[in-house]
Design a protein around this motif. Structure first.
Motif, PDB file in Angstrom:
ATOM      1  N   LYS A 375     -60.653  52.295 -46.517  1.00  0.00           N
ATOM      2  CA  LYS A 375     -59.380  52.015 -45.857  1.00  0.00           C
ATOM      3  C   LYS A 375     -59.138  50.506 -45.732  1.00  0.00           C
ATOM      4  O   LYS A 375     -57.983  50.062 -45.768  1.00  0.00           O
ATOM      5  CB  LYS A 375     -59.346  52.691 -44.490  1.00  0.00           C
ATOM      6  N   GLU A 378     -57.707  49.586 -49.043  1.00  0.00           N
ATOM      7  CA  GLU A 378     -56.317  50.016 -49.177  1.00  0.00           C
ATOM      8  C   GLU A 378     -55.387  49.083 -48.407  1.00  0.00           C
ATOM      9  O   GLU A 378     -54.268  48.774 -48.865  1.00  0.00           O
ATOM     10  CB  GLU A 378     -56.169  51.455 -48.684  1.00  0.00           C
ATOM     11  N   THR A 523     -55.532  66.313 -43.764  1.00  0.00           N
ATOM     12  CA  THR A 523     -54.468  65.424 -44.237  1.00  0.00           C
ATOM     13  C   THR A 523     -53.690  66.129 -45.341  1.00  0.00           C
ATOM     14  O   THR A 523     -54.279  66.639 -46.297  1.00  0.00           O
ATOM     15  CB  THR A 523     -55.060  64.112 -44.777  1.00  0.00           C
ATOM     16  N   THR A 569     -57.893  57.647 -40.985  1.00  0.00           N
ATOM     17  CA  THR A 569     -57.142  57.815 -42.233  1.00  0.00           C
ATOM     18  C   THR A 569     -55.650  57.974 -41.957  1.00  0.00           C
ATOM     19  O   THR A 569     -54.805  57.354 -42.629  1.00  0.00           O
ATOM     20  CB  THR A 569     -57.671  59.038 -43.004  1.00  0.00           C
ATOM     21  N   ASP A 573     -53.059  55.149 -43.327  1.00  0.00           N
ATOM     22  CA  ASP A 573     -52.068  55.619 -44.287  1.00  0.00           C
ATOM     23  C   ASP A 573     -50.654  55.366 -43.774  1.00  0.00           C
ATOM     24  O   ASP A 573     -49.751  54.980 -44.543  1.00  0.00           O
ATOM     25  CB  ASP A 573     -52.257  57.110 -44.569  1.00  0.00           C
ATOM     26  N   LYS A 577     -47.887  52.636 -45.481  1.00  0.00           N
ATOM     27  CA  LYS A 577     -46.602  53.123 -45.986  1.00  0.00           C
ATOM     28  C   LYS A 577     -45.417  52.541 -45.235  1.00  0.00           C
ATOM     29  O   LYS A 577     -44.397  52.177 -45.844  1.00  0.00           O
ATOM     30  CB  LYS A 577     -46.562  54.652 -45.912  1.00  0.00           C
TER      31      LYS A 577
END
Length: 660
Positions: A375, A378, A523, A569, A573, A577
């Motif tokens: 993560k 990311e 998820t 997560t 996420d 986004k």
């Protein structure tokens, strides 16, 4: 003669007085004590009782040996009454012919104790032994389940010796009252120890007699999640019955032991002297067995400590109020508050039960570490940077609101009393500081709140979205009312995604990692979430039964780790986004999980991370010494959670920079 409805075997005839003569008066032969017949009367058929009647003096009644042997206690009473009546009148009634007495029948035993006396004695001693064991167990059992070890059950309790001695000295009526009082006291002591065991296991502290009763509601909610409504109701009823039974059993036990001591007073006295001498000797010489003192006074110490805790709590209220009034930011003008974050959306997010054990424990830390590293990558790919450190929470296991309020207020909120004092005062919280500036709209996303929360106004939130306002139509996941992924999606639709809005400061509380950590939502693609109805089928298909999971501590730990991975997560996420260069994310755990996860003697540390795209944001905390990325290093700084507010507001104030 008839007395009380029975025929008396007594006959009485006055002896006639013969005129005096010169001849020798004929003497009535005396009765030999060894012979049923009078001396010299062998072979005569005259009944013995009639001979006795002829030789009786006026006003005197005699009974034969045969009659005396044949009568019971009631007959003896009748005979006594008859004699007294005759003496009063001075005249005897005419003798009645006595019927032959029937032989006395041997009574037939009716109760099982009479039929089986050996078994009755064995059972009585068994019950007495169990009563003694129960009383001793209550006096010496520790109030922390992690301290159960054989050596603690072979101690000599001073309270038992003193209590027994007191009961022996008291008069009977007072003794019985005192025995009942001691039994009730032992019952209450047992209940307190059981509560302590539960609180040490979940919160790593004893039960607070004044403030912790509210937490029993949370315990009932946990049981509902674990065993359903029926199971929780059965557990509640069983607990009430157990409490009542404990008190009654201990009262009966003390009464039984008291009767035994009184009936064997001398033996009991000598035994108590021996035990008292042994206790004093062991205490003086500090004798130990496997590291545990043989001479015990743990029950008295427990009561003494609890009384002192109540007194300390009362004193603590005054000390806390003094600390709350000493606020370096109370008089800072609004235009000088949080100037380094103007124009940013600031998301302060708590992840339930996200504790240091999830990272440090080898079983959990390796897979979770991989998730944090993934993560972090990311976020880096999305243009974000992050820093992480450790905060020490005031609580562990449960009591999330205490951790939240400590973080936001800059005060050490370690118990319910402090929390109530805080929300009834005017201490500046971090959320209130954002609202006071007028530069942010402040909102609370609190899916775990299912009833009125008036304290929300104290925390400076313009609007609070509780479980009803978030619009979720899916199933609960144990304690959690909705999955974290849905919570963040609802926040985006209700507040963050609105066009032409002002900057937002949001306090977001994610609950999917709340115990019992089963079932855990999965998820899923965001376009499938909708109003949450899709989770009905997903829960039935993929969710685990918490009752099954909790049969094995290893499974509990594994599911806990997965729940933390899910929450982290979902949050990362969402940020990747929907975040931007004007987004600042602060996320942390509120407390460590319970001892099923952490083991004995856990620390109270939780991880905290700050994530932002704007390099100026992280530059302001560069002197904090935090670790790059979402996983804090073992040697990263460890601060008390109540120190964060001042450090944060100083770092992002007009002066800029942090404090070490």
């Amino acid at each position: 003669m008839v007395f009380h409805g029975r025929t008396s075997g007594l006959s009485h005839t006055p002896t006639p007085q013969l005129p005096s003569t010169d001849h020798e008066t004929a003497a009535v032969p005396e009765r030999s004590p060894d012979d049923d017949n009078p001396a010299g009367t062998e072979g005569k058929a005259e009944p013995t009782d009639k001979k006795a009647a002829l030789t009786a003096e006026p006003g005197e009644t005699k009974t034969s040996d045969t009659d005396a042997d044949a009568t019971d206690d009631a007959d003896a009473t009748d005979a006594t009454d008859a004699t007294e009546d005759t003496e009063d009148t001075g005249t005897a009634e005419p003798a009645e012919t006595a019927e032959p007495a029937e032989p006395a029948e041997t009574p037939t035993p009716h109760g099982w104790r009479e039929r089986r006396p050996g078994l009755a004695r064995a059972l009585a001693w068994t019950v007495t032994g169990l009563a003694l064991v129960l009383v001793l167990f209550v006096l010496i059992v520790p109030n922390d389940i992690t301290k159960f070890e054989p050596a603690r059950f072979v101690r000599v309790p001073a309270e038992g010796i003193l209590g027994a001695g007191l009961l022996l000295l008291l008069p009977p009526r007072t003794r019985k009252v005192m025995a009942v009082a001691l039994g009730v006291g032992l019952g209450l002591l047992t209940i307190l120890k059981l509560l302590d065991m539960g609180f040490y296991w979940t919160l790593d502290r004893p039960f607070d007699l004044v403030l912790d009763w509210i937490l029993l509601d949370d315990a009932q909610s946990f049981m509902k999640d674990l065993a359903g409504e029926g199971g929780a109701l059965a557990a509640t009823i069983g607990l009430i019955v157990l409490v009542a039974a404990l008190v009654v059993l201990l009262v009966l036990s003390v009464l039984r032991l008291t009767r035994l001591m009184v009936s064997n007073r001398h033996t009991t006295g000598r035994t108590l002297i021996v035990l008292g001498t042994a206790w004093i000797t062991c205490s003086t010489l500090t004798l130990e067995f496997s590291g545990v003192p043989v001479a015990s006074h743990s029950a008295a110490t427990l009561v003494e400590n609890r009384v002192e805790a109540v007194r300390s709590g009362l004193r603590d209220g005054k000390a806390f109020q003094k600390q709350a009034d000493d606020d370096a930011f109370a008089d800072v003008p609004p235009d000088q508050l949080l100037t380094g974050l103007r124009g940013k959306d600031v998301l302060i997010t708590f992840i339930e039960s996200y504790g240091r054990s999830a990272i440090d424990d080898p079983q959990m830390g390796e897979p979770l570490g991989e998730t944090l590293e993934q993560k972090t990558k990311e976020l880096t790919d999305a243009g974000y940077a992050s820093r992480s450190g450790w905060l020490r929470s005031p609580i562990t296991g449960a009591g999330s609101w205490l951790g939240h309020s400590t973080f936001l207020s800059g005060l050490w909120i370690k118990n319910e009393q402090r929390y109530r004092n805080l929300v009834s005062g005017d201490r500046l919280t971090l959320t209130e500081a954002f609202r006071r500036t007028g530069a942010w709209r402040t909102v609370g996303i609190v899916p775990g709140t299912q009833m009125a929360w008036p304290e929300g106004k104290y925390f400076g939130l313009d609007h609070i979205y509780d479980s009803d306002e978030l619009g979720y139509k899916g199933p609960k996941f144990s304690w959690s009312t909705m999955p974290d992924q849905y919570t963040l999606k609802a926040f985006e639709e209700l507040e963050h995604g609105k066009a032409d809005r002002e900057p937002i400061m949001a306090e977001i509380i994610l609950t999917s990692s709340h115990n019992p950590w089963a079932p855990i939502p999965q998820t899923i693609p965001e376009d499938r979430i909708g109003d949450g109805s899709v989770y009905h089928s997903l829960q039935k298909k993929e969710g685990k039964d918490p009752a099954e999971v909790w049969k094995d501590p290893a499974n509990v730990r594994d599911e806990y780790r997965k729940s933390i991975e899910y929450s982290v997560t979902s949050l990362v996420d969402y940020l990747a986004k929907y975040g931007s260069k004007d987004t600042v994310l602060v996320f942390l755990g509120d407390h460590q999980p319970n001892k099923t996860i952490t083991g004995e003697n856990p620390n109270y540390d939780v991880p905290i991370s700050i994530v932002a795209q704007d390099p100026k944001v992280l530059d302001k905390i560069s002197d904090w010494g935090w670790t790059d990325g979402l996983k804090p290093a073992d040697n990263a700084p460890e601060w008390r959670m109540d120190k964060f507010r001042d450090r944060f507001m100083t770092a992002f104030g007009p002066q800029g920079g942090g404090t070490s």
